[in-house]
Scaffold this active site. Structure first.
Site, PDB file in Angstrom:
ATOM      1  CD  GLU A 116      -2.925  -1.196   0.080  1.00 37.36           C
ATOM      2  OE1 GLU A 116      -2.921  -0.268  -0.751  1.00 37.36           O
ATOM      3  OE2 GLU A 116      -3.681  -2.173   0.012  1.00 37.36           O
ATOM      4  CG  HIS A 139      -4.552   0.369   5.825  1.00 37.97           C
ATOM      5  ND1 HIS A 139      -5.922   0.555   5.742  1.00 37.97           N
ATOM      6  CD2 HIS A 139      -4.330  -0.881   5.372  1.00 37.97           C
ATOM      7  CE1 HIS A 139      -6.478  -0.539   5.244  1.00 37.97           C
ATOM      8  NE2 HIS A 139      -5.538  -1.430   5.017  1.00 37.97           N
ATOM      9  CG  HIS A 141      -7.617  -4.737   8.108  1.00 37.32           C
ATOM     10  ND1 HIS A 141      -6.948  -5.889   7.726  1.00 37.32           N
ATOM     11  CD2 HIS A 141      -7.327  -3.805   7.170  1.00 37.32           C
ATOM     12  CE1 HIS A 141      -6.278  -5.662   6.613  1.00 37.32           C
ATOM     13  NE2 HIS A 141      -6.465  -4.408   6.245  1.00 37.32           N
ATOM     14  CD  GLU A 169     -13.710  13.016  25.555  1.00 42.26           C
ATOM     15  OE1 GLU A 169     -12.738  12.365  25.145  1.00 42.26           O
ATOM     16  OE2 GLU A 169     -13.791  13.493  26.688  1.00 42.26           O
ATOM     17  CG  HIS A 210      -9.531  -3.098   2.919  1.00 42.56           C
ATOM     18  ND1 HIS A 210      -8.854  -3.462   1.781  1.00 42.56           N
ATOM     19  CD2 HIS A 210      -8.590  -3.040   3.892  1.00 42.56           C
ATOM     20  CE1 HIS A 210      -7.569  -3.638   2.062  1.00 42.56           C
ATOM     21  NE2 HIS A 210      -7.381  -3.375   3.335  1.00 42.56           N
TER      22      HIS A 210
END
Ligand code: ZN
Length: 274
Positions: A116, A139, A141, A169, A210
């Site tokens: 990525e 990144h 999951h 919050e 994803h």
């Protein structure tokens, strides 16, 4: 030259990745993180003139020319990083308009940066254009955010408003909200470009079915951003199937804006009265 394993940025990265794994956000080789560094940060730990390997990136990113990145490796497991940082992480410098990565440290098994990398580097460039203090792209999951993309409208305003309503919050932590991409093939320049486009207006970008991308000025801030959105998604997944009797109203969200000095994304709340 000091041992890079003792560098504060390396220690911070290993602790963050370990914590992400502990929270279940990064099963197997899931997830990737990149931390932008200046030459002054790395000079004590790696000789900028000693390039171990050069690796083509497959994209161009002129805005990142000469920038250094500590980045997770492709196919590597977050759970293993703490035991072998030099195998699972690499320090690279972008040259040739971003088309080449020069490896200065790490990836000692012959590996390379995350698949990525395009989404990371394009997101760094996009965030730097709106916030010069941005240093991190992350990144992962997280289960509840991922689950939410199966059952909630993917409209960005609707998705964000639900998250803001789930914990008091949230609007303070991410007033710019959450942008959402539809399902797309990962690891491509196309999803990189789409993510970077979405990063221009928010620091969180959901990849439907994803995971999520976050960006911020340091590892703690970016981790906290994702952690807060994931907490809100967890509450949503606990209550989505139940009648909702109470909520946080737009009037209350406006009170939070005022109290904490933040501005919600333009037009995403009902106008304040009076
Ligand atoms: Zn992923």
């Amino acid at each position: 030259m000091k041992d890079l394993l003792t560098a504060p940025f390396l220690v911070d990265m290993v602790r963050t990745l370990t914590n992400m794994y502990r929270l279940g956000w990064d099963e197997r080789n899931g997830g990737n993180v990149s931390l932008m560094l200046e030459e002054a940060d790395v000079r004590e730990y790696a000789d900028p003139a000693r390039v171990l390997r050069t690796i083509p990136t497959g994209f161009s990113a002129p805005a990142l020319e000469g920038k250094y990145f500590l980045v997770t490796g492709t196919g590597k497991y977050f759970k293993n990083v703490q035991y072998a940082p030099e195998v699972n992480l690499g320090l690279v410098r972008l040259t040739g308009g971003g088309e080449t990565a020069e490896l200065l440290w790490g990836f000692t098994d012959g590996g390379k940066f995350t698949s990525e990398f395009p989404a990371h580097m394009m997101s760094h460039a996009a965030r730097l254009a709106v916030d010069p203090a941005n240093r991190v792209v992350m990144h992962c999951h997280p289960g509840n955010l991922l689950a939410m993309t199966y059952v909630h409208d993917l409209d960005e305003k609707a998705f964000t408003r639900t998250l803001w309503q789930m914990c008091t919050e949230c609007i303070v932590v991410f007033p710019d909200g959450v942008n959402v991409l539809p399902w797309m093939l990962c690891g491509t320049n196309e999803i990189g470009e789409a993510t970077a486009q979405k990063m221009k207006t928010a620091r969180l970008v959901v990849w439907s079915q994803h995971g999520i991308y976050g960006a911020g000025k340091d590892l703690d801030e970016t981790f906290g951003l994702i952690e807060t959105a994931e907490k809100a998604a967890e509450i949503y997944m606990k209550i989505a199937h139940l009648p909702r009797i109470n909520t946080i109203t737009d009037a209350q969200l406006h009170l939070l804006e005022k109290r904490f000095g933040v501005r919600a994304r333009e037009g995403w709340l009902e106008p304040a009265e009076g």
